[in-house]
Design a protein around this motif. Structure first.
Motif, PDB file in Angstrom:
ATOM      1  N   GLY A   1      -6.086  50.268 -24.360  1.00  0.00           N
ATOM      2  CA  GLY A   1      -6.369  48.956 -24.938  1.00  0.00           C
ATOM      3  C   GLY A   1      -5.815  47.890 -24.023  1.00  0.00           C
ATOM      4  N   ALA A   2      -6.576  46.793 -23.837  1.00  0.00           N
ATOM      5  CA  ALA A   2      -6.126  45.696 -22.972  1.00  0.00           C
ATOM      6  C   ALA A   2      -6.783  44.416 -23.464  1.00  0.00           C
ATOM      7  CB  ALA A   2      -6.506  45.957 -21.517  1.00  0.00           C
ATOM      8  N   ALA A   3      -5.978  43.454 -23.872  1.00  0.00           N
ATOM      9  CA  ALA A   3      -6.534  42.259 -24.496  1.00  0.00           C
ATOM     10  C   ALA A   3      -5.736  41.020 -24.116  1.00  0.00           C
ATOM     11  CB  ALA A   3      -6.546  42.417 -26.020  1.00  0.00           C
ATOM     12  N   THR A   4      -6.380  39.864 -24.245  1.00  0.00           N
ATOM     13  CA  THR A   4      -5.727  38.569 -24.080  1.00  0.00           C
ATOM     14  C   THR A   4      -5.940  37.752 -25.349  1.00  0.00           C
ATOM     15  OG1 THR A   4      -7.694  37.568 -23.079  1.00  0.00           O
ATOM     16  CG2 THR A   4      -6.082  38.580 -21.586  1.00  0.00           C
ATOM     17  N   HIS A   5      -5.178  36.672 -25.455  1.00  0.00           N
ATOM     18  CA  HIS A   5      -5.320  35.808 -26.634  1.00  0.00           C
ATOM     19  C   HIS A   5      -4.798  34.423 -26.284  1.00  0.00           C
ATOM     20  CE1 HIS A   5      -5.795  34.908 -30.895  1.00  0.00           C
ATOM     21  NE2 HIS A   5      -4.644  34.247 -30.834  1.00  0.00           N
ATOM     22  N   GLY A   6      -5.429  33.391 -26.864  1.00  0.00           N
ATOM     23  CA  GLY A   6      -4.945  32.021 -26.715  1.00  0.00           C
ATOM     24  C   GLY A   6      -5.003  31.506 -25.295  1.00  0.00           C
ATOM     25  N   MET A   7      -6.009  31.919 -24.557  1.00  0.00           N
ATOM     26  CA  MET A   7      -6.106  31.552 -23.135  1.00  0.00           C
ATOM     27  C   MET A   7      -6.343  30.051 -22.985  1.00  0.00           C
ATOM     28  SD  MET A   7      -6.096  34.499 -21.248  1.00  0.00           S
ATOM     29  CE  MET A   7      -7.359  34.651 -19.979  1.00  0.00           C
ATOM     30  N   GLY A   8      -5.523  29.413 -22.174  1.00  0.00           N
ATOM     31  CA  GLY A   8      -5.700  27.993 -21.888  1.00  0.00           C
ATOM     32  C   GLY A   8      -4.810  27.132 -22.754  1.00  0.00           C
ATOM     33  N   GLU A   9      -5.294  26.838 -23.961  1.00  0.00           N
ATOM     34  CA  GLU A   9      -4.523  26.014 -24.882  1.00  0.00           C
ATOM     35  C   GLU A   9      -4.550  26.637 -26.275  1.00  0.00           C
ATOM     36  OE1 GLU A   9      -4.815  21.453 -23.345  1.00  0.00           O
ATOM     37  OE2 GLU A   9      -6.682  22.289 -24.184  1.00  0.00           O
ATOM     38  N   ALA A  10      -3.378  26.747 -26.882  1.00  0.00           N
ATOM     39  CA  ALA A  10      -3.279  27.321 -28.233  1.00  0.00           C
ATOM     40  C   ALA A  10      -2.244  26.527 -29.025  1.00  0.00           C
ATOM     41  CB  ALA A  10      -2.903  28.791 -28.155  1.00  0.00           C
ATOM     42  N   PRO A  11      -2.528  25.265 -29.308  1.00  0.00           N
ATOM     43  CA  PRO A  11      -1.542  24.434 -30.004  1.00  0.00           C
ATOM     44  C   PRO A  11      -1.217  24.976 -31.390  1.00  0.00           C
ATOM     45  CG  PRO A  11      -3.704  23.371 -29.947  1.00  0.00           C
ATOM     46  CD  PRO A  11      -3.792  24.559 -29.038  1.00  0.00           C
ATOM     47  N   GLY A  12       0.029  24.825 -31.769  1.00  0.00           N
ATOM     48  CA  GLY A  12       0.467  25.243 -33.091  1.00  0.00           C
ATOM     49  C   GLY A  12       0.996  26.658 -33.161  1.00  0.00           C
TER      50      GLY A  12
ATOM     51  N   ASP B   1     -13.463  32.921 -20.406  1.00  0.00           N
ATOM     52  CA  ASP B   1     -12.103  32.702 -20.887  1.00  0.00           C
ATOM     53  C   ASP B   1     -11.240  31.906 -19.906  1.00  0.00           C
ATOM     54  OD1 ASP B   1     -12.428  34.017 -23.316  1.00  0.00           O
ATOM     55  OD2 ASP B   1     -11.911  35.963 -22.466  1.00  0.00           O
ATOM     56  N   ALA B   2     -11.747  31.644 -18.709  1.00  0.00           N
ATOM     57  CA  ALA B   2     -10.954  30.940 -17.702  1.00  0.00           C
ATOM     58  C   ALA B   2     -10.768  29.479 -18.092  1.00  0.00           C
ATOM     59  CB  ALA B   2     -11.617  31.045 -16.342  1.00  0.00           C
ATOM     60  N   PHE B   3      -9.611  28.931 -17.784  1.00  0.00           N
ATOM     61  CA  PHE B   3      -9.278  27.561 -18.170  1.00  0.00           C
ATOM     62  C   PHE B   3      -9.910  26.529 -17.244  1.00  0.00           C
ATOM     63  CE2 PHE B   3      -6.269  23.909 -18.318  1.00  0.00           C
ATOM     64  CZ  PHE B   3      -6.459  23.572 -19.650  1.00  0.00           C
ATOM     65  N   ALA B   4      -9.921  26.799 -15.933  1.00  0.00           N
ATOM     66  CA  ALA B   4     -10.465  25.850 -14.956  1.00  0.00           C
ATOM     67  C   ALA B   4     -11.768  26.405 -14.383  1.00  0.00           C
ATOM     68  CB  ALA B   4      -9.455  25.596 -13.844  1.00  0.00           C
ATOM     69  N   ARG B   5     -12.910  25.850 -14.816  1.00  0.00           N
ATOM     70  CA  ARG B   5     -14.213  26.367 -14.400  1.00  0.00           C
ATOM     71  C   ARG B   5     -15.062  25.308 -13.693  1.00  0.00           C
ATOM     72  NH1 ARG B   5     -17.345  29.096 -18.951  1.00  0.00           N
ATOM     73  NH2 ARG B   5     -18.235  30.284 -17.218  1.00  0.00           N
TER      74      ARG B   5
ATOM     75  N   GLY C   1     -10.307  34.906 -12.012  1.00  0.00           N
ATOM     76  CA  GLY C   1      -9.973  33.544 -11.598  1.00  0.00           C
ATOM     77  C   GLY C   1      -8.507  33.374 -11.274  1.00  0.00           C
ATOM     78  N   GLY C   2      -7.714  34.401 -11.600  1.00  0.00           N
ATOM     79  CA  GLY C   2      -6.308  34.409 -11.226  1.00  0.00           C
ATOM     80  C   GLY C   2      -5.474  33.330 -11.892  1.00  0.00           C
ATOM     81  N   GLY C   3      -4.236  33.230 -11.436  1.00  0.00           N
ATOM     82  CA  GLY C   3      -3.348  32.197 -11.941  1.00  0.00           C
ATOM     83  C   GLY C   3      -3.755  30.809 -11.484  1.00  0.00           C
ATOM     84  N   LEU C   4      -4.560  30.746 -10.433  1.00  0.00           N
ATOM     85  CA  LEU C   4      -4.999  29.462  -9.905  1.00  0.00           C
ATOM     86  C   LEU C   4      -6.083  28.818 -10.753  1.00  0.00           C
ATOM     87  CD1 LEU C   4      -5.121  30.364  -6.103  1.00  0.00           C
ATOM     88  CD2 LEU C   4      -3.478  28.849  -7.214  1.00  0.00           C
ATOM     89  N   SER C   5      -6.953  29.635 -11.373  1.00  0.00           N
ATOM     90  CA  SER C   5      -8.075  29.049 -12.110  1.00  0.00           C
ATOM     91  C   SER C   5      -8.343  29.664 -13.476  1.00  0.00           C
ATOM     92  CB  SER C   5      -9.361  29.150 -11.270  1.00  0.00           C
ATOM     93  OG  SER C   5      -9.398  28.175 -10.255  1.00  0.00           O
ATOM     94  N   CYS C   6      -7.753  30.828 -13.793  1.00  0.00           N
ATOM     95  CA  CYS C   6      -8.003  31.438 -15.099  1.00  0.00           C
ATOM     96  C   CYS C   6      -6.911  31.090 -16.101  1.00  0.00           C
ATOM     97  CB  CYS C   6      -8.128  32.958 -14.969  1.00  0.00           C
ATOM     98  SG  CYS C   6      -8.391  33.788 -16.560  1.00  0.00           S
ATOM     99  N   VAL C   7      -5.700  31.556 -15.853  1.00  0.00           N
ATOM    100  CA  VAL C   7      -4.611  31.367 -16.817  1.00  0.00           C
ATOM    101  C   VAL C   7      -3.284  31.572 -16.093  1.00  0.00           C
ATOM    102  CG1 VAL C   7      -4.575  33.809 -17.510  1.00  0.00           C
ATOM    103  CG2 VAL C   7      -3.813  32.068 -19.133  1.00  0.00           C
ATOM    104  N   HIS C   8      -2.289  30.787 -16.465  1.00  0.00           N
ATOM    105  CA  HIS C   8      -0.936  31.018 -15.951  1.00  0.00           C
ATOM    106  C   HIS C   8       0.078  30.449 -16.939  1.00  0.00           C
ATOM    107  CE1 HIS C   8       2.636  31.295 -13.503  1.00  0.00           C
ATOM    108  NE2 HIS C   8       1.963  32.027 -12.643  1.00  0.00           N
ATOM    109  N   PRO C   9       0.435  31.253 -17.946  1.00  0.00           N
ATOM    110  CA  PRO C   9       1.377  30.794 -18.970  1.00  0.00           C
ATOM    111  C   PRO C   9       2.819  31.174 -18.647  1.00  0.00           C
ATOM    112  CG  PRO C   9       0.280  32.779 -19.712  1.00  0.00           C
ATOM    113  CD  PRO C   9      -0.158  32.543 -18.303  1.00  0.00           C
ATOM    114  N   GLY C  10       3.306  30.738 -17.498  1.00  0.00           N
ATOM    115  CA  GLY C  10       4.695  31.014 -17.130  1.00  0.00           C
ATOM    116  C   GLY C  10       4.868  32.272 -16.318  1.00  0.00           C
ATOM    117  N   MET C  11       4.435  33.413 -16.851  1.00  0.00           N
ATOM    118  CA  MET C  11       4.476  34.695 -16.134  1.00  0.00           C
ATOM    119  C   MET C  11       3.091  35.339 -16.247  1.00  0.00           C
ATOM    120  SD  MET C  11       8.303  36.229 -16.909  1.00  0.00           S
ATOM    121  CE  MET C  11       8.365  36.010 -18.689  1.00  0.00           C
ATOM    122  N   TYR C  12       2.478  35.613 -15.122  1.00  0.00           N
ATOM    123  CA  TYR C  12       1.065  36.019 -15.077  1.00  0.00           C
ATOM    124  C   TYR C  12       0.862  37.524 -14.904  1.00  0.00           C
ATOM    125  CZ  TYR C  12      -3.670  36.411 -13.097  1.00  0.00           C
ATOM    126  OH  TYR C  12      -4.960  36.788 -12.841  1.00  0.00           O
ATOM    127  N   GLY C  13       1.922  38.264 -14.606  1.00  0.00           N
ATOM    128  CA  GLY C  13       1.780  39.653 -14.166  1.00  0.00           C
ATOM    129  C   GLY C  13       0.930  40.535 -15.049  1.00  0.00           C
TER     130      GLY C  13
END
Length: 384
Positions: free
Chosen positions: A14-25, A178-182, A323-335
């Motif tokens: 299993g491999a999943a992501t959640h709240g990519m980009g902005e997830a206020p609250g 799901d990438a933040f910067a497109r 898109g990597g940490g440069l254009s997809c997502v980078h919430p502090g630690m990207y590994g």
């Protein structure tokens, strides 16, 4: 001593992501829990099945205890090791050893951060050491700028070659919903972007986003029970060289050289065998350094290697396909996101960015200021 890593004896199901980009609250732990539940559901499992928990969040130094309580579980094995963005690949290494020695049966590795919605900057900023403080560095950018400047001085690497990394990441991100910067990115855009720490401009630097990721690992024989296409861990190794950039032995050589060598040896493969490469690209210079140190090109040739769209969609070597940490997502630690993307590529779940016929993937994590490196080699059933 001989390296006895359990090649192919554990699998990601299993491999999943959640709240990519902005997830206020949502808190960092909220996001990590949501990604965890999604990854477990992919594998037909629930939190109560987890007896091995590996987690690190940027704002909770007892996150192993917190996430256990949040999920309502009592794991037998809990690890909160923190080496920055490389931590989650070291978690994979320890999870593989725990699974194969019977210390646990289902290992969950998770991460979450709300750094964008909570603060709009790194939740835990890098503070310069007493030795660096007089120079007023803007860390972590200034530390990576030193590595970039040294590489340019020693090998003639150009600003345009750093730009090739940024453009390739953005081109992959445009294929990833799901990438933040497109938004389309041109070399003129890149060269005209404001400087942050010379020679790095804002488009050389990773995003500041929210986001969470999680993977589920089991013993290989259980893999087919939980996934149509389990992804097997063939090799995983780490290397630490320093803490502060002033103590880095050589600004142009990272610990990836040794972590990569060991991971390749464990897996019984070579760089030329790898179909998909997922690197921790906190800054554009990272991609160039890691491609060199992981054996995809010779030291000093990374700038030329990434030129001409070689690592972009349609290029010879797919690199950072989300898109990597440069254009997809980078919430502090990207590994952990490198592992999720590598897994999804090998499972054939990557949609428009899918690399046809991918069977071997490399995921690489970086922690601190090029301080801690960890490399994982993943493969499909055909690679066992």
């Amino acid at each position: 001593m001989k390296d006895e890593f359990p090649r192919g004896r554990t699998a990601i199901v299993g491999a999943a992501t959640h709240g990519m980009g902005e997830a206020p609250g949502f808190s960092s732990m909220d996001l990590a829990a949501q990604a965890s539940v999604k990854a477990l559901a992919q594998a037909g499992l629930t939190p109560r099945d987890v007896d091995g928990l590996f987690v690190a969040t940027p704002d909770d130094f007892l996150s192993g205890l917190t996430l256990s309580e949040y999920l309502g579980i009592h794991p037998r094995v809990t690890d909160n090791n923190r080496t920055g963005g490389s931590a989650f690949l070291t978690h994979m290494m320890w999870a593989a050893l725990a699974l194969t020695t019977g210390q646990c049966n289902v290992a969950l590795i998770a991460y979450g951060s709300n750094q964008r919605s909570a603060a709009g900057k790194l939740v835990t900023p890098f503070r310069p050491s007493v030795f660096e403080r007089p120079y007023k560095p803007l860390n972590p950018a200034s530390s990576y700028a030193l590595a970039a400047a040294r590489h340019m001085h020693e090998f003639g690497t150009t600003k345009e070659q750093l730009g090739e990394v940024a453009l390739a990441a953005r081109a992959w991100a445009q294929l990833n919903p799901d990438a933040f910067a497109r938004k389309p990115l041109t070399m003129a855009d890149y060269l005209g972007s404001r400087f942050v720490s010379d020679p790095l401009s804002v488009l050389d630097c990773c995003l500041v986003t929210d986001g969470a990721a999680a993977i589920v690992m089991v013993r290989a024989e259980q893999g087919p029970d939980h996934a149509q296409c389990p992804v097997y861990l063939l090799g995983c190794a780490a290397e630490t060289t320093h803490r502060e950039i002033a103590s880095m032995p050589d600004l142009t050589v990272t610990g990836a050289r040794l972590s990569g060598q060991r991971a390749y040896a464990q897996a019984g493969v070579l760089p030329k065998d790898i179909d998909v490469v997922e690197l921790y690209d906190a800054f554009t210079i990272n991609t160039i350094l890691f491609l060199e140190d992981l054996g995809f090109c010779a030291k000093g040739e990374g700038g030329a290697f990434v030129s001409g769209g070689r690592i972009a969609p349609g290029g010879a070597l797919p690199v950072n396909t989300n898109g990597g940490g440069l254009s997809c997502v980078h919430p502090g630690m990207y590994g952990l996101f490198t592992v999720v993307e590598a897994t999804q590529q090998l499972m054939g779940m990557a949609g428009d960015r899918q690399v046809p016929g991918a069977q071997l993937a490399l995921a690489h994590g970086n922690g601190g200021v090029l301080s801690s490196q960890a490399t994982a080699i993943l493969g499909t059933r055909e690679t066992l």
